[in-house]
Write an enzyme that holds these catalytic residues in place. Structure first.
Site: not given
Length: 784
Positions: A277-278
């Site tokens: 994920t970011d």
């Protein structure tokens, strides 16, 4: 005696027993990944797919999870399981240089500065993948020698709108340029035995409400524009990791989107790495596991707990968790941390600075050069206007920011090149800059991230200052700067458009110097396109320097002086005015403020929605198809010499599996220089609408001497001709006549040839995924 011997034997056996038992526990690298996973507890699995958290600079009480400070200033680490031989990996920003703490424990006797490379938009403007791979190799060396396993970059979203705050991190408005440049960068970086994370997958084309905006976009636009660059990079460079984006795509958050992460990325494209994920992306750890988002970063305790609870309750099949773990471990086997690499903390920064200087000059674009005012010839005294000329913008803000040892400003670069500058002017501008900094003291990284300091207004040079400069200088250079970064988009007034002070400066300086029969040059040290049509006729030359990295002043001086012949070409269009941009009416979308909540670090989360009504008509695909003239078109760029294109030939007039085109480029000028061959193809559009032309190949020549010719060769497959048919979920090359166009820009077409495809070719059938749930009123080009 026998009793003593028996006791000694028992003692030896007990000492040996832990070693025997330890050897029975599988070890990563010595046993199969499957066996290692089988030996893991549920808690260990849940911890491995969730990062160790992060410390937030300037906010000591805002720690999320537990951070291992293996490399101070790095963005995060993964969870280690020593009993199974699983180390912790280090990941670090960013796309324009390694972002780590340069000074540690207040000890400046040993520093950890990194190279600030030219931004991605400049690299793409070189149209030279070999050069970008060279940058990647040097960049990757710093990643390796500073103890980092995975670099969080390159960024490769499409520059959909010129106001995008992180456009400087991205390559182009075109997916081919984007994909080829990203693949070159990834191949260069990963040649060092470290990994990359291509980002932000996908549709992260704005910073406004980036964590909550629902991107409504057609399958065709996704496949042909917004996913195509990622597909090229994945297939041609095999990045170790992919970073999912914050936004929703057609109602589903990217990191929780099975269609995006599994159906397309893994099943259609065959991706074998892992997805992370970011930072703080998504809101459902279990849904992320099910979607194929393998690693949640930077990691929060509640995510680990949610995964454990879901497995225990049956909401999450442990086999799915095992698949996520396996993806991480397979990549970890390649990492420096697993191989116990003893990093030096001493990359060759001097060598890398020389590469910055060369690369930046290669990517600068000469937009205007009336009467060959450039390169500077007899002019030795320069009147430098604009405070940006005395304080270079090397790159953008946020995660793209780099802690570098020094910066070469334009005034320093000109002095280094042997030019004389007015000390009075320098004192005026540096005093102005210092006063502004005193009034706006430096903030911590996170404070600047949450509430960035606005740029200083342009200094209003008085008539007396300008007249004194006319008397001193042989030529005037006006430097205009623009910066942007993470979490905020640009604006039209005083950003895309010049401020009143900047417009007045250009007018007043031009009038004064032209009255004295002296020339005026504008240098643009900017993060993205700006409006030029209203003022470009007032000046004699314009050099687009982008954000050129730490040696930028030297690079600009190299081009202005003629030491380097400019060969950059625009990888993004410059519109006449903002309203001409195809997405201007719907960027950055609509907000639902009545549903506002509070998110991480107290930031407001405003649900929003943006419709990509322009569909596939992004950038030059729109301008050319809808007959809208830009100020400077995609692919445009001047040189100090002229090149001719000749002998465009196809190996056949009928397409059969592939077709090959060759052409020659000759340098007709008096300087040595490089030219780019841009190959566009116009396809038959009877069944579905298509752009007037699309870039399908490009190549940059070697440095051609005056009169020298080079032959270039391009081969096209059916895949290069295909369009995406949503109703068939297939890439299809339509039967009919195709036109191969060779030119120096998207509108400066020099030569063309036709070939025929007898029958439709179904190139590839893909999984149905990412279908919008509402109708999109996409624009269509006028009937030809």
């Amino acid at each position: 005696m026998k009793k003593k011997s028996f006791l000694l034997l028992c003692t030896c056996f007990l000492a040996y027993l832990p070693g025997v038992m330890a050897q029975t526990v599988p070890q990563l690298g010595k046993n199969s990944v499957k066996d290692v996973i089988a030996a893991m507890t549920l808690e260990e699995k849940a911890h491995l797919v969730v990062g160790n958290g992060m410390k937030i600079p300037g906010m000591p009480n805002a720690n999320v999870g537990v951070t291992q400070d293996k490399v101070p200033g790095a963005a995060g680490t993964t969870f280690a399981i020593p009993r199974l031989g699983i180390p912790s990996m280090v990941v670090s920003d960013g796309p324009a240089g390694v972002r780590i703490e340069p000074i540690r424990n207040n000890d400046s006797s040993k520093t950890y500065y990194a190279t600030a490379w030219p931004v991605a938009t400049l690299l793409a403007s070189s149209w030279d993948t070999a050069l970008v791979e060279k940058v990647g190799r040097a960049f990757g060396n710093e990643v390796h020698e500073y103890g980092i396993d995975v670099l969080l970059g390159p960024g490769m979203n499409i520059q959909r709108n010129p106001l995008g705050g992180r456009n400087f991190e991205y390559y182009s408005e075109d997916p081919l340029i984007t994909g080829d440049m990203a693949a070159a960068m990834v191949n260069g970086i990963q040649s060092n035995g470290v990994g990359t994370s291509v980002k932000h997958y996908a549709g992260n084309n704005q910073e406004t409400n980036r964590g909550s905006v629902n991107t409504i976009v057609s399958e065709r636009a996704l496949r042909e524009i917004y996913l195509k660059g990622f597909e090229i990079a994945v297939k041609n460079s095999k990045p170790w990791t992919v970073m999912s984006s914050y936004n929703l795509i057609n109602d589903t958050t990217a990191s929780q989107n099975y269609g995006l992460l599994t159906s397309v990325l893994r099943n259609d494209w065959g991706y074998k790495g892992f997805v992370m994920t970011d930072w703080f992306g998504g809101n459902d750890a279990v849904a992320q596991m099910k979607a194929g988002n393998n690693l949640l970063m930077p990691g929060q305790k509640k995510q680990t707990e949610a995964i454990i609870e879901a497995v225990n309750s049956g909401k999450l099949d442990e086999k799915i968790l095992d698949e996520n773990v396996a993806c991480i471990l397979q990549v970890m086997l390649q990492s420096p941390s697993f191989k116990n690499y003893q990093f030096s903390d001493k990359p060759d920064l001097k060598l890398h600075a020389s590469i910055v200087r060369q690369t930046a000059a290669e990517g600068m674009v000469l937009l205007k050069n009336n009467d060959n005012v450039l390169p500077l010839k007899s002019e030795k005294k320069i009147a430098l206007f604009g405070y940006n000329g005395y304080e270079l913008i090397t790159g953008g803000t946020g995660s793209g920011q780099v802690n570098k040892a020094y910066t070469v400003s334009l005034d320093e670069g000109l002095i280094n090149a042997g030019y004389s500058l007015s000390n009075d002017m320098k004192n005026i501008y540096t005093g102005y800059i210092n006063d502004y900094k005193k009034a706006n003291p430096a903030k911590s990284f996170i404070e600047e991230f949450l509430k960035p300091t606005p740029p200083a207004p342009e200094y209003a040079a008085s008539d007396d200052v300008i007249q004194h400069s006319v008397a001193f200088g042989d030529v005037a250079i006006i430097s205009i700067g623009r910066n942007s970064g993470e979490n905020r988009d640009r604006k039209v007034d005083d950003d895309f458009n010049l401020s009143t002070a900047e417009a007045n400066l250009i007018t007043n300086v031009s009038n004064a110097f032209h009255a004295a029969h002296k020339k005026v040059v504008v240098v643009l040290n900017i993060c993205g396109p700006i409006e030029t049509a209203s003022w470009r006729d007032k000046v004699d030359a314009i050099l687009l320097a982008w954000q050129p990295g730490m040696e930028g002043g030297n690079s600009m001086a190299d081009v202005l002086s003629g030491k380097v012949n400019p060969s950059g070409k625009l990888a993004v269009s410059f519109p006449m005015k903002y309203d001409d941009v195809p997405s201007a009416k719907n960027f950055p979308g609509i907000e639902f403020k009545d549903k506002t909540t509070t998110g991480m670090l107290g930031m407001k989360v405003v649900p929003a929605e943006v419709d990509y009504e322009e569909g596939i008509y992004v950038g030059y695909r729109y301008y050319n198809s809808f007959h809208v003239k830009p100020a400077y078109e995609f692919g445009y760029g001047l040189s100090y010499c002229n090149f001719t294109f000749g002998n465009l030939k196809l190996n056949s007039k009928e397409f059969n599996k592939n077709i090959t085109a060759t052409l020659t480029i000759t340098n007709q000028g008096k300087y040595a220089g490089k030219e780019v061959a841009e190959i566009y193809i116009s396809a038959p559009s009877g069944k579905i609408d298509k752009p007037a032309e699309e870039l399908k190949a490009f190549a940059k020549t070697k440095l051609l001497k005056s009169g020298e010719t080079q032959t270039l060769k391009f081969t096209f497959t059916a895949g290069d001709l295909a369009s995406f048919y949503t109703d068939k979920e297939s890439w299809i090359a339509d039967a009919g006549d195709y036109v191969v166009k060779a030119g120096a820009s998207s509108t400066d077409i020099r030569l063309q040839q036709k070939f025929h495809l007898a029958n439709d070719i179904v190139v590839e059938k893909v999984n149905k995924a990412l279908t919008p749930h509402v109708a999109i009123n996409e624009i269509k080009p006028p009937v030809q």
